[in-house]
Enzyme design. Structure first.
Site, PDB file in Angstrom:
ATOM      1  N   ASN A 171      -4.551  32.165   5.454  1.00 22.69           N
ATOM      2  CA  ASN A 171      -5.181  31.811   4.183  1.00 22.69           C
ATOM      3  C   ASN A 171      -4.337  32.423   3.076  1.00 22.69           C
ATOM      4  OD1 ASN A 171      -6.792  31.427   1.966  1.00 22.69           O
ATOM      5  ND2 ASN A 171      -8.439  32.821   2.624  1.00 22.69           N
ATOM      6  N   TRP A 172      -3.505  31.587   2.466  1.00 18.70           N
ATOM      7  CA  TRP A 172      -2.595  32.108   1.432  1.00 18.70           C
ATOM      8  C   TRP A 172      -3.322  32.428   0.126  1.00 18.70           C
ATOM      9  CZ3 TRP A 172       2.399  28.540   1.692  1.00 18.70           C
ATOM     10  CH2 TRP A 172       3.058  28.800   2.898  1.00 18.70           C
ATOM     11  N   LYS A 173      -4.564  31.965   0.014  1.00 22.02           N
ATOM     12  CA  LYS A 173      -5.320  32.105  -1.243  1.00 22.02           C
ATOM     13  C   LYS A 173      -4.482  31.551  -2.402  1.00 22.02           C
ATOM     14  CE  LYS A 173      -7.829  35.815   0.902  1.00 22.02           C
ATOM     15  NZ  LYS A 173      -8.590  37.062   0.788  1.00 22.02           N
TER      16      LYS A 173
ATOM     17  N   GLU B 255     -16.234  37.098   8.246  1.00 17.81           N
ATOM     18  CA  GLU B 255     -15.421  37.900   7.341  1.00 17.81           C
ATOM     19  C   GLU B 255     -16.320  38.834   6.533  1.00 17.81           C
ATOM     20  OE1 GLU B 255     -11.410  35.807   6.514  1.00 17.81           O
ATOM     21  OE2 GLU B 255     -12.858  35.147   5.031  1.00 17.81           O
TER      22      GLU B 255
ATOM     23  N   GLY C 247      -5.532  36.770   5.523  1.00 17.94           N
ATOM     24  CA  GLY C 247      -5.201  36.644   4.110  1.00 17.94           C
ATOM     25  C   GLY C 247      -3.879  37.319   3.801  1.00 17.94           C
ATOM     26  N   GLY C 248      -3.968  38.526   3.259  1.00 16.96           N
ATOM     27  CA  GLY C 248      -2.781  39.248   2.789  1.00 16.96           C
ATOM     28  C   GLY C 248      -1.611  39.255   3.758  1.00 16.96           C
TER      29      GLY C 248
ATOM     30  N   SER D  58      -8.664  42.093   6.494  1.00 20.20           N
ATOM     31  CA  SER D  58      -7.632  43.112   6.699  1.00 20.20           C
ATOM     32  C   SER D  58      -7.061  43.133   8.116  1.00 20.20           C
ATOM     33  CB  SER D  58      -8.152  44.495   6.290  1.00 20.20           C
ATOM     34  OG  SER D  58      -8.472  44.518   4.903  1.00 20.20           O
TER      35      SER D  58
ATOM     36  N   GLU E  17     -14.834  34.605  -1.444  1.00 25.61           N
ATOM     37  CA  GLU E  17     -14.340  34.606  -2.824  1.00 25.61           C
ATOM     38  C   GLU E  17     -14.916  33.420  -3.590  1.00 25.61           C
ATOM     39  OE1 GLU E  17     -10.197  34.906  -1.793  1.00 25.61           O
ATOM     40  OE2 GLU E  17     -10.501  36.992  -1.188  1.00 25.61           O
TER      41      GLU E  17
ATOM     42  N   GLY F 251      -9.221  42.128   2.024  1.00 23.24           N
ATOM     43  CA  GLY F 251      -8.243  42.592   1.053  1.00 23.24           C
ATOM     44  C   GLY F 251      -8.381  44.056   0.690  1.00 23.24           C
TER      45      GLY F 251
ATOM     46  N   HIS G 130     -15.525  30.377   1.754  1.00 19.70           N
ATOM     47  CA  HIS G 130     -14.912  31.713   1.704  1.00 19.70           C
ATOM     48  C   HIS G 130     -15.706  32.593   0.738  1.00 19.70           C
ATOM     49  CE1 HIS G 130     -12.109  34.947   0.979  1.00 19.70           C
ATOM     50  NE2 HIS G 130     -11.549  34.616   2.124  1.00 19.70           N
TER      51      HIS G 130
HETATM   52  P1  PGA Z   1      -7.374  39.623   4.085  1.00 17.34           P
HETATM   53  O1  PGA Z   1      -8.195  38.292   3.751  1.00 17.34           O
HETATM   54  O2  PGA Z   1      -6.694  39.393   5.411  1.00 17.34           O
HETATM   55  O3  PGA Z   1      -6.403  39.782   2.958  1.00 17.34           O
HETATM   56  O4  PGA Z   1      -8.358  40.745   4.154  1.00 17.34           O
HETATM   57  C1  PGA Z   1      -8.857  37.573   4.750  1.00 17.34           C
HETATM   58  C2  PGA Z   1      -9.551  36.393   4.094  1.00 17.34           C
HETATM   59  O5  PGA Z   1     -10.072  36.566   2.998  1.00 17.34           O
HETATM   60  O6  PGA Z   1      -9.573  35.277   4.652  1.00 17.34           O
END
Ligand code: PGA
Length: 249
Positions: A11-13, A166, A232-233, A211, A96, A172, A94
């Site tokens: 997930n590149w966001k 999640e 994500g990250g 994470s 977010e 993050g 998600h």
């Molecule tokens: P993260 O994000 O790996 O940066 O914690 C995961 C996600 O939000 O899908």
């Protein structure tokens, strides 16, 4: 051993550029992962990612979709358009989007149904906030989020998608859920699915996200109800994403 094949999604966001993506795709193609892999860039880079993954087993996904069909909905993108652009998957609900764009449980369920109807495989995200966990409400919150999806989608459909657990406090933040904490919620999700359809519950992939890094992926993926990850990250660096995929085999 479970019959479920591991699935790892990037997930590149809201990150990337044509130049950065090209470098990432080049690095990724150098050492293709053996697990099932999905890469979810921002909408505008979907075609670039689809082309960059051509000839590999990896598939592209979007990070969101509209709950509507085509028409006068400024700024929205339909499932059919995403399929047309080459996406096979889409992240839905998600945290977010739930927190910053007001996506509630019912809308998330409707979007998951729209994804299936339009020919996409949704990765539906659920998870509790830190306050909810500390109040002992994790199971209740996740169950309500799951029930809202099941109000719109049959359990048998979910086998073609995935559920991502999640915990919001782990996204993050560098604060990963312990394998035991994650496994406990994954088992509860599978049990709740099983109340509706035992066969579908057994076959549906449950991904962990929050994470995940090369250093902690293996012990998470070793848990019996963790069938992969939503990254994500750490997915922004091709080598790190590949190392996480390698931990999923
Ligand atoms: P993260 O994000 O790996 O940066 O914690 C995961 C996600 O939000 O899908």
């Amino acid at each position: 051993m479970s019959m479920r094949r591991k699935l790892v999604a990037a997930n590149w966001k809201m990150n990337g550029s044509r130049a950065e993506n090209a470098r990432w795709l080049h690095g990724f193609r150098d050492a293709l992962p053996a697990c099932e892999t999905v890469v979810c860039p921002p909408f505008v880079y979907l075609s670039q990612v689809v082309e960059g993954l051509a000839g590999t087993a990896a598939e592209a996904g979007a990070q969101n979709l509209s709950d509507r069909t085509a028409g006068a909905w400024t700024g929205e993108v339909t499932a059919e358009m995403l399929v047309d652009a080459g996406a096979k998957w889409v992240i839905v609900g998600h945290s977010e989007r739930r927190a910053a764009y007001g996506e509630g449980d019912d809308l998330v369920g409707a979007k998951a149904a729209r994804a299936f109807a339009g020919g996409l495989r949704p990765i539906v995200c659920v998870g509790e906030t830190l306050a909810q966990r500390e109040a002992g409400r994790t199971q209740e919150v996740v169950a309500a989020q799951l029930d809202a999806v099941l109000a719109h989608c049959a359990p048998a459909q979910l086998v073609g998608g995935a559920i991502a657990y999640e915990p919001v406090w782990a996204i993050g933040t560098g604060r990963t859920a312990t394998p035991e904490q994650a496994q406990e919620v994954h088992a509860a999700i599978r049990a709740r699915l099983a109340e509706r359809d035992a066969g579908a519950a057994e076959a549906t992939r449950l991904l962990y996200g929050g994470s995940v890094k090369p250093g902690n992926a293996a012990e998470l993926f070793r848990q019996s109800d963790i069938d992969g990850g939503l990254i994500g990250g750490a997915s922004l660096v091709a080598a790190d994403f590949l190392a996480i995929c390698a931990a999923a085999i």
